[in-house]
Every structure is written in C-alpha cells, then in structure tokens.
Motif scaffolding. Sequence first.
Motif, PDB file in Angstrom:
ATOM      1  N   GLY A 208      -5.703   8.169  -6.577  1.00  0.00           N
ATOM      2  CA  GLY A 208      -6.902   8.928  -6.897  1.00  0.00           C
ATOM      3  C   GLY A 208      -7.496   9.642  -5.691  1.00  0.00           C
ATOM      4  O   GLY A 208      -6.908   9.712  -4.613  1.00  0.00           O
ATOM      5  N   ALA A 209      -8.698  10.169  -5.899  1.00  0.00           N
ATOM      6  CA  ALA A 209      -9.387  10.933  -4.857  1.00  0.00           C
ATOM      7  C   ALA A 209     -10.105   9.997  -3.893  1.00  0.00           C
ATOM      8  O   ALA A 209     -10.538   8.906  -4.262  1.00  0.00           O
ATOM      9  CB  ALA A 209     -10.394  11.890  -5.494  1.00  0.00           C
ATOM     10  N   ALA A 210     -10.231  10.458  -2.656  1.00  0.00           N
ATOM     11  CA  ALA A 210     -10.997   9.705  -1.659  1.00  0.00           C
ATOM     12  C   ALA A 210     -12.484   9.971  -1.868  1.00  0.00           C
ATOM     13  O   ALA A 210     -12.893  10.984  -2.463  1.00  0.00           O
ATOM     14  CB  ALA A 210     -10.577  10.127  -0.260  1.00  0.00           C
ATOM     15  N   ARG A 211     -13.300   9.087  -1.389  1.00  0.00           N
ATOM     16  CA  ARG A 211     -14.741   9.291  -1.428  1.00  0.00           C
ATOM     17  C   ARG A 211     -15.140  10.318  -0.364  1.00  0.00           C
ATOM     18  O   ARG A 211     -14.377  10.585   0.575  1.00  0.00           O
ATOM     19  CB  ARG A 211     -15.477   7.970  -1.200  1.00  0.00           C
ATOM     20  CG  ARG A 211     -15.145   6.928  -2.250  1.00  0.00           C
ATOM     21  CD  ARG A 211     -15.725   5.582  -1.889  1.00  0.00           C
ATOM     22  NE  ARG A 211     -15.283   4.559  -2.845  1.00  0.00           N
ATOM     23  CZ  ARG A 211     -15.923   4.265  -3.960  1.00  0.00           C
ATOM     24  NH1 ARG A 211     -17.031   4.911  -4.257  1.00  0.00           N
ATOM     25  NH2 ARG A 211     -15.459   3.338  -4.775  1.00  0.00           N
ATOM     26  N   ASP A 212     -16.353  10.869  -0.494  1.00  0.00           N
ATOM     27  CA  ASP A 212     -16.796  11.845   0.487  1.00  0.00           C
ATOM     28  C   ASP A 212     -17.246  11.148   1.772  1.00  0.00           C
ATOM     29  O   ASP A 212     -17.162   9.917   1.905  1.00  0.00           O
ATOM     30  CB  ASP A 212     -17.915  12.727  -0.093  1.00  0.00           C
ATOM     31  CG  ASP A 212     -19.162  11.922  -0.463  1.00  0.00           C
ATOM     32  OD1 ASP A 212     -19.324  10.787   0.032  1.00  0.00           O
ATOM     33  OD2 ASP A 212     -19.975  12.432  -1.249  1.00  0.00           O
ATOM     34  N   ALA A 213     -17.741  11.949   2.733  1.00  0.00           N
ATOM     35  CA  ALA A 213     -18.105  11.405   4.036  1.00  0.00           C
ATOM     36  C   ALA A 213     -19.219  10.367   3.937  1.00  0.00           C
ATOM     37  O   ALA A 213     -19.312   9.464   4.762  1.00  0.00           O
ATOM     38  CB  ALA A 213     -18.541  12.539   4.967  1.00  0.00           C
ATOM     39  N   ALA A 214     -20.040  10.477   2.908  1.00  0.00           N
ATOM     40  CA  ALA A 214     -21.138   9.521   2.719  1.00  0.00           C
ATOM     41  C   ALA A 214     -20.700   8.299   1.922  1.00  0.00           C
ATOM     42  O   ALA A 214     -21.516   7.426   1.621  1.00  0.00           O
ATOM     43  CB  ALA A 214     -22.303  10.208   2.021  1.00  0.00           C
ATOM     44  N   GLY A 215     -19.416   8.259   1.566  1.00  0.00           N
ATOM     45  CA  GLY A 215     -18.915   7.110   0.813  1.00  0.00           C
ATOM     46  C   GLY A 215     -19.182   7.190  -0.678  1.00  0.00           C
ATOM     47  O   GLY A 215     -19.000   6.212  -1.393  1.00  0.00           O
ATOM     48  N   LYS A 216     -19.606   8.364  -1.165  1.00  0.00           N
ATOM     49  CA  LYS A 216     -19.904   8.528  -2.580  1.00  0.00           C
ATOM     50  C   LYS A 216     -18.677   9.019  -3.337  1.00  0.00           C
ATOM     51  O   LYS A 216     -17.822   9.701  -2.780  1.00  0.00           O
ATOM     52  CB  LYS A 216     -21.062   9.512  -2.778  1.00  0.00           C
ATOM     53  CG  LYS A 216     -22.400   8.983  -2.287  1.00  0.00           C
ATOM     54  CD  LYS A 216     -23.515   9.959  -2.617  1.00  0.00           C
ATOM     55  CE  LYS A 216     -24.863   9.416  -2.185  1.00  0.00           C
ATOM     56  NZ  LYS A 216     -25.969  10.360  -2.512  1.00  0.00           N
ATOM     57  N   GLY A 217     -18.628   8.662  -4.607  1.00  0.00           N
ATOM     58  CA  GLY A 217     -17.549   9.103  -5.466  1.00  0.00           C
ATOM     59  C   GLY A 217     -17.974  10.248  -6.356  1.00  0.00           C
ATOM     60  O   GLY A 217     -18.190  11.373  -5.905  1.00  0.00           O
ATOM     61  N   MET A 218     -18.163   9.960  -7.634  1.00  0.00           N
ATOM     62  CA  MET A 218     -18.499  11.004  -8.606  1.00  0.00           C
ATOM     63  C   MET A 218     -20.001  11.054  -8.864  1.00  0.00           C
ATOM     64  O   MET A 218     -20.701  10.041  -8.786  1.00  0.00           O
ATOM     65  CB  MET A 218     -17.754  10.739  -9.916  1.00  0.00           C
ATOM     66  CG  MET A 218     -16.255  10.819  -9.782  1.00  0.00           C
ATOM     67  SD  MET A 218     -15.406  10.440 -11.334  1.00  0.00           S
ATOM     68  CE  MET A 218     -15.768   8.696 -11.497  1.00  0.00           C
ATOM     69  N   SER A 219     -20.484  12.234  -9.174  1.00  0.00           N
ATOM     70  CA  SER A 219     -21.883  12.422  -9.546  1.00  0.00           C
ATOM     71  C   SER A 219     -21.970  13.533 -10.573  1.00  0.00           C
ATOM     72  O   SER A 219     -21.086  14.400 -10.639  1.00  0.00           O
ATOM     73  CB  SER A 219     -22.748  12.757  -8.327  1.00  0.00           C
ATOM     74  OG  SER A 219     -22.337  13.983  -7.748  1.00  0.00           O
ATOM     75  N   VAL A 220     -23.007  13.504 -11.381  1.00  0.00           N
ATOM     76  CA  VAL A 220     -23.195  14.511 -12.419  1.00  0.00           C
ATOM     77  C   VAL A 220     -24.682  14.710 -12.648  1.00  0.00           C
ATOM     78  O   VAL A 220     -25.480  13.772 -12.515  1.00  0.00           O
ATOM     79  CB  VAL A 220     -22.501  14.061 -13.733  1.00  0.00           C
ATOM     80  CG1 VAL A 220     -23.128  12.788 -14.276  1.00  0.00           C
ATOM     81  CG2 VAL A 220     -22.542  15.169 -14.781  1.00  0.00           C
ATOM     82  N   ARG A 221     -25.069  15.942 -12.956  1.00  0.00           N
ATOM     83  CA  ARG A 221     -26.470  16.234 -13.281  1.00  0.00           C
ATOM     84  C   ARG A 221     -26.692  15.873 -14.743  1.00  0.00           C
ATOM     85  O   ARG A 221     -26.062  16.424 -15.632  1.00  0.00           O
ATOM     86  CB  ARG A 221     -26.782  17.712 -13.032  1.00  0.00           C
ATOM     87  CG  ARG A 221     -28.258  18.071 -13.218  1.00  0.00           C
ATOM     88  CD  ARG A 221     -28.535  19.489 -12.743  1.00  0.00           C
ATOM     89  NE  ARG A 221     -28.273  19.632 -11.323  1.00  0.00           N
ATOM     90  CZ  ARG A 221     -29.125  19.276 -10.367  1.00  0.00           C
ATOM     91  NH1 ARG A 221     -30.299  18.743 -10.684  1.00  0.00           N
ATOM     92  NH2 ARG A 221     -28.809  19.456  -9.101  1.00  0.00           N
ATOM     93  N   ILE A 222     -27.602  14.939 -14.980  1.00  0.00           N
ATOM     94  CA  ILE A 222     -27.856  14.488 -16.346  1.00  0.00           C
ATOM     95  C   ILE A 222     -29.164  15.054 -16.902  1.00  0.00           C
ATOM     96  O   ILE A 222     -29.466  14.872 -18.078  1.00  0.00           O
ATOM     97  CB  ILE A 222     -27.867  12.951 -16.429  1.00  0.00           C
ATOM     98  CG1 ILE A 222     -28.924  12.358 -15.513  1.00  0.00           C
ATOM     99  CG2 ILE A 222     -26.496  12.396 -16.101  1.00  0.00           C
ATOM    100  CD1 ILE A 222     -29.076  10.847 -15.638  1.00  0.00           C
ATOM    101  N   ASP A 223     -29.938  15.727 -16.049  1.00  0.00           N
ATOM    102  CA  ASP A 223     -31.153  16.404 -16.487  1.00  0.00           C
ATOM    103  C   ASP A 223     -31.481  17.458 -15.442  1.00  0.00           C
ATOM    104  O   ASP A 223     -30.816  17.547 -14.405  1.00  0.00           O
ATOM    105  CB  ASP A 223     -32.309  15.407 -16.649  1.00  0.00           C
ATOM    106  CG  ASP A 223     -33.361  15.904 -17.636  1.00  0.00           C
ATOM    107  OD1 ASP A 223     -33.276  17.091 -18.043  1.00  0.00           O
ATOM    108  OD2 ASP A 223     -34.255  15.141 -18.014  1.00  0.00           O
TER     109      ASP A 223
END
Length: 353
Positions: A208-223
């Motif tokens: 799979g994909a690596a996390r970003d520099a801040a250690g975060k994976g996936m994010s989405v705008r829910i509102d």
Amino acid sequence: MITLMRTYSTLQASVDGRRQVADLSRQLNQAGEEATTGYKSDRFRALGSRAGEAMATRARLDRLESFATINATLDRRLEMTGSSLGDMRASLQTVLDLAVPSTEGHAFTGAQLQAAARAALDQVIGQVNRSYEGVSLFSGVANTVQAIQPYDTVNPASGLSPRGMVETAIGAMPVDAAQANAKADALAAIFDPAAAGAATYRGTVYNGAARDAAGKGMSVRIDEEEVLDYGVQADDPAFSEMLRGLSMLASVDISTLDNQAARAWTSRAFEALENGRTGLLSAETRIGAQRRQLEDTMESQAARVTLYRQQIDSVEGVDPYEAATRLTQLQTQLEASYAITARLSKLSFLNYM
C-alpha cells in the motif's frame, strides 16, 4: 345618416376560439404539473426577486446531499474496516489459545501450532486484503492494490515472496536460546515498517501507500468546515507485529528445537502476536471514534437538509388545494371552449337560407 358596423366573422371567431383553447391547454398542463409535483411550473418567473434566495438555498441543499452520499459510503467502509479488524483478532486468538494448556492438562504440539499459525497467516492476509466496492480497506490512498503480498507469491518490486524473506532471515534452525533470540531480533528488524530495502516489510510484504511526512494516512472532507482523518493502513505496527509472529510460528516446528530454543522462539513469537492483537484493538477503537464523529455530522446534515427542503417548499411550492381548484376551473373552461369552438366551426350562411 350612414352607420358603419364592424362585423365579426364566424371564421375569426373560430380562429380566436382555437387560440383560446391552446392557451387554456397550456395553462391546464402547467396546473397539472404543479398539482403533481407540488412546485410552481415556472418557478423563477413566479418568484421574481426571490429567485436568488431559492437558487442559493438549492445550491446549499445540493452540496449537503453530495456530502450525505459520500458520508454514507464512507460509513459503510468504516463499518467493514472495523469488522475486518475484529476478524483478524479472532484469527490471532486461535493461535494464542494453543499456547495455553487445556483444562485437561494437554498442551499443544509443535506440528499443531505450526499448522494453526500457517492457516491463521493465510486467513489474516485475506482479511487484510479485503475491499469495499473495489477499494482496498488497508492500502491507504493506493486503494487499488492488495495491501499485503500473498505469503507464497513473489513480489515483483523486490523479487522475493514474504515466505522467502522470512526463511532467508531465519536461515538454519536455532540451536539454543541465544540463537533463537538473535534470529528473532533479525526478523523484528526487517518487519519494522520503517525499515528500508527490498527484504523488508515495506519492500516485500506491504504494497500500500506510505503515510505522509506528518504520519497521516487518509483524510476526507465530510462537511464544509470538517475534515476526517480515517481508516487504518497495513503499515501500522499492529499489522507487521501480527504477521511477524505468525510467520515465526509458521516457519518453524518448535518440536524440533532444543527446549530452551523452543521456549525463547515461542515467547518472542507470542510477544509479537500480543502486540499485534493489542494494536488491532486500538485500531478498532479509533475506527469506532471515527464512525461516531461521522454519524454526528450525518445527523446534523440530515437536519439541515430537512430545513432547506422546507425553505424551498415555502418559496417554490404551491398550495395543494389551490392547485387542485385551479386545475378543475381550467378543465371546466377548456371543456366550454371546446364546445363553443365546435359549434362555431359548424356555422354557415347556408344553414339560414
């Protein structure tokens, strides 16, 4: 005195009657549409200066409904993710239970433990590679690939299979506790998600994909003003620990080892499995918190959708009783116009000679 009289021919009357019938038919169609839909047929013409208000409200409603569709899909994805994590913990538990003597005093055998570990390994890899609507659950943003390489399949990126990587790291069977711990340390090093190189967890096992520099994976705008960091990736230490422990037990029949070596090897493997199980439980907890946040947002959006629809109805809607009454009146007028037009079309000077 000569008086001029303007005459009105029956032909002209017939033509005007047809025009009136056409106009009434158009109005009847509009009234029928309003009675059926509950909204004005030509909304913006009817609203005049309030058309801008209606357009703005509809735009807000469209955005909310788009969020509602996205969030409902995300909620189902998170639900399946949590369920898969629970299934992984159950698979691990079957192996962990073999280490505990039964109430009758019988302990596991090395062959039984090795077979159970291999079965659990295949089962867990299948659970990690689950997808929802064609999107992998544990691959991060690289959601079109399997998160974990099948155990006996060579990874084209490294030229190794996970099994080959493990067996190369173990080499010859340990003959004492010191060797067992040294080989266990070597496996721990290559199963570290941060380790670089081909013969590592990231190089051969995790696709799979690596996390970003801040250690975060996936994010989405829910509102409009809310972003949700969500999901779990298989480069989480819980997954590497789980797979390391199962690989250790699946690769070695501990009944062939010296007692001290077998005890050391089994202890390190079970330590990894316990770390994996604890990590999976923490991941399930995070998924539950993410679903709670998402559900709160969805409830708020549902309330706003209801409010916006009520506003639209109050601006663009028509009174059902008024629409039905108007429809009946127009129908009566049209029937009368049809009758008059039909009578006029039959008039002729010859009828009165």
